[in-house]
Design an enzyme around this catalytic site. Structure first.
Site, PDB file in Angstrom:
ATOM      1  N   LEU A 112      37.843  82.374  39.940  1.00 33.70           N
ATOM      2  CA  LEU A 112      38.970  83.082  40.707  1.00 33.70           C
ATOM      3  C   LEU A 112      39.958  82.073  40.979  1.00 33.70           C
ATOM      4  O   LEU A 112      40.292  81.930  42.130  1.00 33.70           O
ATOM      5  CB  LEU A 112      38.204  83.823  41.805  1.00 33.70           C
ATOM      6  N   HIS A 113      40.764  81.673  39.854  1.00 32.16           N
ATOM      7  CA  HIS A 113      41.868  80.741  40.244  1.00 32.16           C
ATOM      8  C   HIS A 113      43.329  81.304  40.144  1.00 32.16           C
ATOM      9  O   HIS A 113      43.260  82.665  40.456  1.00 32.16           O
ATOM     10  CB  HIS A 113      41.991  79.679  38.681  1.00 32.16           C
ATOM     11  N   ALA A 114      44.259  80.754  40.200  1.00 36.20           N
ATOM     12  CA  ALA A 114      45.749  81.235  40.888  1.00 36.20           C
ATOM     13  C   ALA A 114      45.889  82.550  39.966  1.00 36.20           C
ATOM     14  O   ALA A 114      46.064  83.625  40.881  1.00 36.20           O
ATOM     15  CB  ALA A 114      46.715  80.424  40.448  1.00 36.20           C
TER      16      ALA A 114
END
Lengths: 564, 92
Positions: free
Chosen positions: B14-16
């Protein structure tokens, strides 16, 4: 056409090109608000909270609008940044601080700090995003203060960036599709601004005094060749800029540097990592004339292990199998301090313990580096030469030569950066195999002018006849010592006109940023050895750098043709 | 209280970028939605529309998270958002 008056500024052209565009000033760096500053007089927690909410909404809206106008990766990044600016959780924790009596600026500063610390603790990719949070924070504080956001200005249309000087961190975020040219009021030909401009191929003028008074939106003509900057340019400047846009495209470098008569002048690349080396090989470089080994040392608290070093060097050597790679041993000190090697409290670090001199104060690091280079060389097919920076006496050259052979490497050389090394080139080259002239430092030491000091930029020019005389002295000494090869690996080699002069002085190889290869190859290919020697004599006889440059440039029509 | 467990399908976690897509979708829902790692107490759940909270969650590929919401349209909102999490946005 406007009849307004135009203003002219004279600086030093450090990267060729002529353009006209609106100027945008680099804002002042943002000062951090005081830790836990109380609510300003005349405000209430409610009014500060409201102001903070408005500021975050405004920053988010601004970023969102830019995201809508952008595409691809830039759009995704801007969108994420806009969401961060408008983040409800961030705003809530900042408002909680405001309600406990903290000013809006200090509250958002502290709240964002907590988020950044949390992301930093996650490590890796998330730790890198912490920088984005700090960037958003700075934008919100700037909005609260009513000043422009720090960093390279946001703009949808391309602009000329004007600054006092640029730091490496600024240049990392510089978008070459938005920035037409760089103009700085400080900085010299070897400043970070100059180096980044050349590597991005952007026209640039440094040390242009008075440009600090330029106002956003003013139209500016920038001549990276002559160093002229004109606000509100007229028809003459428009013609020059137009001619530049119509210049002939440079042909790619064919991988074989030579003069018009076929005399070979190998053109090598300056590289700082394995990735760099691959890119340089793809650009046709005939080898590496300067491998800066600092890349595997800088930013570290302790010396890298032998395995790490072997791996790093091998990555470079593998890109140049069967070709020459000149490795410069660790060049720490002065503008590149290393905690385990150099003493930052020296009053005058440029004249302090740097380069080869660190072997006397912290013995062992150099010997271990040489062993790692030898091991990497053994594992690959590159022809590995090593050289030491900041050599100033024949005894140092002899000691280094012995260390290199002890490590099992066969070719040892010295960098000529200190004038004494140029003056005593014959005995120094008698003690080792080759020399490579670092024109950036040789110029600063010959002229006794700090490389970063804008006010001395005119001194700090490798076209200075005194510097060229020292290049000649080095070549003559090397010839007398048994025809030892002399190369140049400073920024001077990347200036196509100066490259001709250097070859005319007897320099055998030139090493440069890979971007400069096509221009240097093309201009060298337009002259024969006699002409190069004649131009070298012209430059040697000039009374100052600007005269040397203009005398030589006038004899090289290829420069105009290709807008160099 | 409606609950729905979803598994992060984006390869990078759940990165940028995936977080931005999800935060935007969460903000569009008619109800407030929270997110928490599976097995974490419900009162430590974070605002699902906060990109910074999402990034701070440290949810990697394959991590199971719990979405919660209350009120009218909660079930539908959770279905919509779970679908967003279960799409690999880096494959697009």
């Amino acid at each position: 056409m406007s009849r307004e008056e135009s203003r002219e500024f004279q600086g030093v052209g450090v990267s060729a090109g002529r353009v006209i565009g609106p100027v945008r000033r680099m804002p002042e760096p943002l000062a951090a608000p005081a830790d836990g500053a109380p609510l300003p007089e005349g405000t209430t927690a409610e009014s500060e909270a409201e102001r903070l909410g408005e500021a975050t909404a405004a920053v988010a809206a601004g970023l969102k609008a830019r995201a809508a106008a952008a595409t691809g990766d830039a759009q995704a990044v801007l969108k994420a940044t806009a969401l961060m600016a408008g983040d409800r959780t961030l705003l809530k924790s900042a408002i909680a601080l405001v309600q406990s009596g903290t000013s809006a600026e200090s509250a958002i500063w502290e709240a964002a700090d907590a988020v950044a610390t949390q992301l930093g603790a996650l490590g890796g990719y998330m730790a890198e995003r912490a920088t984005d949070v700090l960037d958003v924070r700075a934008r919100i504080v700037a909005q609260l203060r009513g000043v422009p956001a720090p960093g390279i200005p946001d703009s949808d249309e391309p602009f000329v960036l004007a600054a006092v000087d640029l730091a490496p961190a600024d240049t990392a975020t510089l978008d070459p599709s938005k920035v037409l040219a760089l103009v700085t009021s400080e900085g010299g030909p070897q400043s970070h601004t100059a180096i980044i401009a050349r590597s991005l191929g952007l026209p640039a003028v440094v040390a242009a005094a008075g440009t600090g008074s330029l106002v956003d939106g003013e139209l500016l003509f920038v001549d990276g060749i002559t160093g002229q900057v004109v606000q509100n340019p007229g028809p003459a400047e428009r013609d020059l800029a137009l001619a530049y846009t119509q210049r002939q495209p440079l042909p790619d470098f064919d991988g074989r540097g030579r003069l018009a008569d076929g005399t070979a002048v190998p053109l090598l690349a300056n590289v700082g990592s394995g990735v760099d080396a691959q890119a340089a090989a793809a650009a046709g470089a005939e080898g590496v004339g300067l491998l800066r080994t600092e890349f595997c040392f800088l930013g570290r608290d302790a010396e890298p292990t032998a395995e790490e070093q072997v791996e790093a060097y091998r990555a470079v050597f593998e890109a140049f199998a069967g070709k020459k790679v000149v490795v410069r041993t660790l060049d720490a000190g002065a503008d590149k301090p290393l905690p385990f090697l150099t003493d930052t409290s020296e009053p005058n670090p440029a004249l302090g313990v740097r380069g080869y001199r660190t072997d006397a104060t912290v013995p062992g690091v150099l010997a271990r580096q040489l062993a790692a280079i030898a091991e990497a060389a053994k594992q690959t097919a590159a022809e590995v030469w090593v050289m030491a920076p900041m050599i100033s006496t024949p005894a140092e050259a002899a000691d280094f030569d012995a260390m290199v052979r002890e490590a099992g490497l066969s070719t040892a050389g010295v960098m000529v950066e200190v004038p004494s090394a140029a003056v005593l080139a014959e005995p120094i080259l008698g003690a080792c195999d080759f020399a490579s002239i670092g024109t950036n430092d040789l110029t600063q030491y010959t002229m006794a002018a700090d490389r970063q000091l804008g006010t001395l930029a005119a001194f700090n020019d490798p076209w200075q006849p005194a510097v060229l005389h020292l290049v000649q002295a080095t070549v003559r000494g090397a010839q007398a010592a048994g025809n030892k090869p002399v190369g140049v690996c400073g920024e001077a080699a990347a200036d196509p006109a100066l490259a001709v002069v250097l070859v005319g002085l007897g320099v055998a190889t030139l090493s440069m940023n890979k971007r400069a290869l096509p221009a240097v190859a093309r201009v060298l290919g337009s002259v024969d050895p006699e002409k190069a020697q004649r131009l070298a004599r012209l430059a040697l006889g000039a009374s100052h750098a600007a005269e040397a440059r203009s005398l030589v440039r006038a004899e090289l029509p290829e420069l105009e043709l290709f807008g160099l | 209280m409606a609950e729905r467990i979803a598994t992060i399908a984006s390869r990078v976690g759940l990165h940028a970028r995936p977080a931005a897509i999800f935060a935007e979708a969460a903000a569009e829902q008619p109800v407030e939605v929270t997110i928490a790692l599976e097995n974490e107490p419900a009162d430590e759940a974070l605002d699902a529309s906060s990109i910074l909270s999402l990034m701070g969650l440290g949810a990697e590929y394959g991590t199971k998270v719990v979405l919660r919401a209350e009120g009218e349209g909660a079930e539908q909102a959770l279905e919509t958002l779970a679908a967003v999490l279960e799409t690999d946005h880096d494959a697009e």
